[in-house]
Every structure is written in structure tokens, then in C-alpha cells.
Design a protein around this motif. Structure first.
Motif, PDB file in Angstrom:
ATOM      1  N   ALA A   1       0.823  -1.213   0.000  1.00 29.07           N
ATOM      2  CA  ALA A   1       0.000   0.000   0.000  1.00 29.07           C
ATOM      3  C   ALA A   1       0.854   1.259   0.000  1.00 29.07           C
ATOM      4  O   ALA A   1       0.423   2.308  -0.490  1.00 29.07           O
ATOM      5  N   THR A   2       2.065   1.178   0.517  1.00 31.90           N
ATOM      6  CA  THR A   2       2.979   2.322   0.516  1.00 31.90           C
ATOM      7  C   THR A   2       3.507   2.590  -0.890  1.00 31.90           C
ATOM      8  O   THR A   2       3.549   3.733  -1.348  1.00 31.90           O
TER       9      THR A   2
ATOM     10  N   PRO B   1      -0.186   3.281  -3.604  1.00 31.26           N
ATOM     11  CA  PRO B   1      -1.354   3.745  -2.848  1.00 31.26           C
ATOM     12  C   PRO B   1      -2.573   3.960  -3.748  1.00 31.26           C
ATOM     13  O   PRO B   1      -2.459   4.116  -4.964  1.00 31.26           O
TER      14      PRO B   1
ATOM     15  N   LEU C   1      -2.811   0.484  -6.621  1.00 34.45           N
ATOM     16  CA  LEU C   1      -2.566  -0.844  -6.064  1.00 34.45           C
ATOM     17  C   LEU C   1      -2.888  -1.947  -7.060  1.00 34.45           C
ATOM     18  O   LEU C   1      -2.153  -2.935  -7.163  1.00 34.45           O
TER      19      LEU C   1
ATOM     20  N   ALA D   1      -3.473  -4.902   2.105  1.00 35.71           N
ATOM     21  CA  ALA D   1      -3.073  -3.777   1.263  1.00 35.71           C
ATOM     22  C   ALA D   1      -4.298  -3.103   0.660  1.00 35.71           C
ATOM     23  O   ALA D   1      -4.350  -1.867   0.557  1.00 35.71           O
ATOM     24  N   GLN D   2      -5.287  -3.892   0.276  1.00 36.50           N
ATOM     25  CA  GLN D   2      -6.518  -3.317  -0.288  1.00 36.50           C
ATOM     26  C   GLN D   2      -7.272  -2.480   0.735  1.00 36.50           C
ATOM     27  O   GLN D   2      -7.950  -1.508   0.368  1.00 36.50           O
TER      28      GLN D   2
ATOM     29  N   ALA E   1      -4.659   0.826   1.172  1.00 33.25           N
ATOM     30  CA  ALA E   1      -4.340   1.679   0.017  1.00 33.25           C
ATOM     31  C   ALA E   1      -5.284   2.869  -0.154  1.00 33.25           C
ATOM     32  O   ALA E   1      -4.818   3.968  -0.495  1.00 33.25           O
TER      33      ALA E   1
ATOM     34  N   GLN F   1      -2.125   7.739   4.847  1.00 38.63           N
ATOM     35  CA  GLN F   1      -1.303   7.063   5.844  1.00 38.63           C
ATOM     36  C   GLN F   1      -1.538   7.588   7.254  1.00 38.63           C
ATOM     37  O   GLN F   1      -1.330   6.866   8.230  1.00 38.63           O
TER      38      GLN F   1
ATOM     39  N   TRP G   1      -3.807   5.265   9.147  1.00 39.79           N
ATOM     40  CA  TRP G   1      -3.463   3.854   9.217  1.00 39.79           C
ATOM     41  C   TRP G   1      -3.311   3.335  10.646  1.00 39.79           C
ATOM     42  O   TRP G   1      -3.374   2.140  10.874  1.00 39.79           O
TER      43      TRP G   1
END
Length: 259
Positions: free
Chosen positions: A125-126, A129, A133, A195-196, A199, A203, A206
Motif C-alpha cells: 500500500a505504501t 497507494p 494498487l 493492502a486493499q 491503500a 497514511q 493507518w
């Protein structure tokens, strides 16, 4: 205690250099922290070969992804060694390095649990993003094929070092194979789903999600380390015949076949 400080990387070759340095120090210190690092180096060398062979759709981004992913492990290890805060799932994994009892397999699974179940989705995800993705998915899955090609090699090497590992089969049937495939395949599937979830979020938002994830992954790590008294007794019997030669284990795990 293994001491390798100021660990970070900006290129894939620097990741390989950092992992090699960790292994060198682990041999000198007779530290089992080198077990997961040896497996990690094996995987990284194969991913590098895949990038060079054009196996990925975007080799440049894949290198960025590998570096971002590796830096999470390197940062966690450095923080742990300096007695600074790190993710609890990594603390549980690193803390076992000074214990005699965990099997080689358990050391590897503890590292894979923290790095795949926790770090991998964050790294994806980083690097990709938001809507980006989806463009990473093919290359993300291509690594799964590389990992699948290494499973048989890892099983063979561990089996030679731990000749009574077959006793696990009496519990769950090919337990060593099931455990390795779970950590390298199913965990990566779960990481993609993570990640889904991350993303689409900034951030800055998060933190709550990562705290929840860390708790879940930490609980699994503790189960890997202490899988109940019946299994723990069986693991102890296996451990009595397993090699305690750290250098020998590291060299066996780092041998990199071409897959």
C-alpha cells in the motif's frame, strides 16, 4: 545479542548487502536471528534474478517494493536491538533468538509471520497507494510463484538439519509442508487483502488498522511459539535431534537455487 546497527537500504543490492552483514554477525555471535535473515536472503536473490530476467511487468517498481518491504524488517531489527519500540509481532519473533527450544522451522515461521502477515500489506500500500494498487497485483502474485518454487528446497534443507521433523506428520499430516505453504502462500493472500484495506486510506489514518493487525499477527506468533502442551512436547523431542550449529543452519538456508 546480535548487534548490526544503522540498517537501511535504498537499492536492492543494498538490501542484499545488509542481509549478508546480518548473517556474518549472526555467525560470529552464534545468533539464531540469522535463520530468518538467511531465508530472506534466499528469497531476495531469487527476486533479483526475476527482475533481471524481465519476469515482472515493472522491474523498477518491483525493486522499490522489495526495498520498502525489506526496510521494515531492517528497521524493526535495529529498533529491537537498541531496545526501542517496535511492532509487538516482531518483538515476539526476535525474542526467541536467545531461546534453545524453538525449532528452526519455528524461527522461520515467526519471522515470516511478522514480515508477511504484518509488513507485506503495508509495503504494498505504501508503494502503490490508492488506485495504483491494482497495477501491482500481477507482480505481487509473481513473487508467490518464486516462493512456491523455493518451498521444496527449504523443506529439504530443514529436514537434513532436523531429522526427526517427520514426527510432525503424525500430528497433522505433512505438517511441515502445510505450515510453510500457509506462511508463504496464504499469508501473502491475506497481505494483499490488507493492502486493499490500507491503500485507499491516507497514511495518517493507518494507525488504528495497524494496531489491530499487530494484535492479530502477534497472537499467531505466540501460537507458533507455544502451540499447546501436546504439540510442544512433540516439538521438544524433535528439537533434541536438531542441529544447534548456527553457522551450519545459516549456510543451508541461504543456498539459493534458481527457480
Amino acid at each position: 545479542m546480535l548487534k548490526v546497527l544503522d540498517m537501511s537500504a535504498t537499492t536492492l543490492d543494498e538490501v542484499i548487502a545488509q542481509l549478508t552483514a546480518i548473517l556474518d554477525h549472526a555467525r560470529q555471535a552464534q545468533s539464531r536471528l540469522g535463520y530468518f535473515a538467511a531465508l530472506y536472503l534466499l528469497v531476495t536473490l531469487n527476486v533479483k534474478a526475476g527482475i533481471q530476467a524481465g519476469r515482472f511487468e515493472d522491474g523498477v517498481r518491483m525493486e522499490q517494493f522489495v526495498v520498502t518491504f525489506a526496510n521494515r524488517y531492517l528497521a524493526a531489527l535495529e529498533a529491537y536491538q537498541q531496545q526501542q519500540p517496535c511492532s509487538e509481532c516482531w518483538r515476539v519473533a526476535f525474542a526467541q533468538a536467545t531461546a534453545w527450544r524453538p525449532l528452526i522451522l519455528q524461527h522461520l515461521l515467526l519471522g515470516m509471520n511478522a514480515h508477511i502477515n504484518y509488513d507485506l500489506g503495508i509495503a504494498a500500500a505504501t508503494v502503490a497507494p490508492g488506485a495504483k494498487l491494482v497495477t501491482l497485483e500481477h507482480d505481487f502474485n509473481e513473487i508467490n510463484k518464486i516462493l512456491a518454487g523455493l518451498v521444496k528446497h527449504v523443506q529439504t534443507e530443514i529436514g537434513a538439519l532436523s531429522p526427526w521433523l517427520w514426527l510432525l506428520d503424525k500430528v497433522s499430516g505433512r505438517a511441515d509442508e502445510v505450515l510453510i505453504n500457509f506462511s508463504m502462500q496464504r499469508a501473502r493472500d491475506a497481505a494483499w487483502k490488507q493492502a486493499q484495506r490500507l491503500a485507499p486510506l491516507p497514511q495518517a489514518e493507518w494507525a488504528a488498522e495497524l494496531q489491530r493487525l499487530d494484535r492479530t499477527v502477534t497472537a499467531l506468533g505466540r501460537l507458533i511459539r507455544h502451540p499447546g502442551w501436546v504439540m510442544s512436547l512433540r516439538l521438544l523431542v524433535i528439537r533434541l535431534r536438531e542441529s544447534s550449529d548456527v553457522g551450519k543452519v545459516i549456510e543451508a538456508l541461504r543456498r539459493a537455487p534458481s527457480v
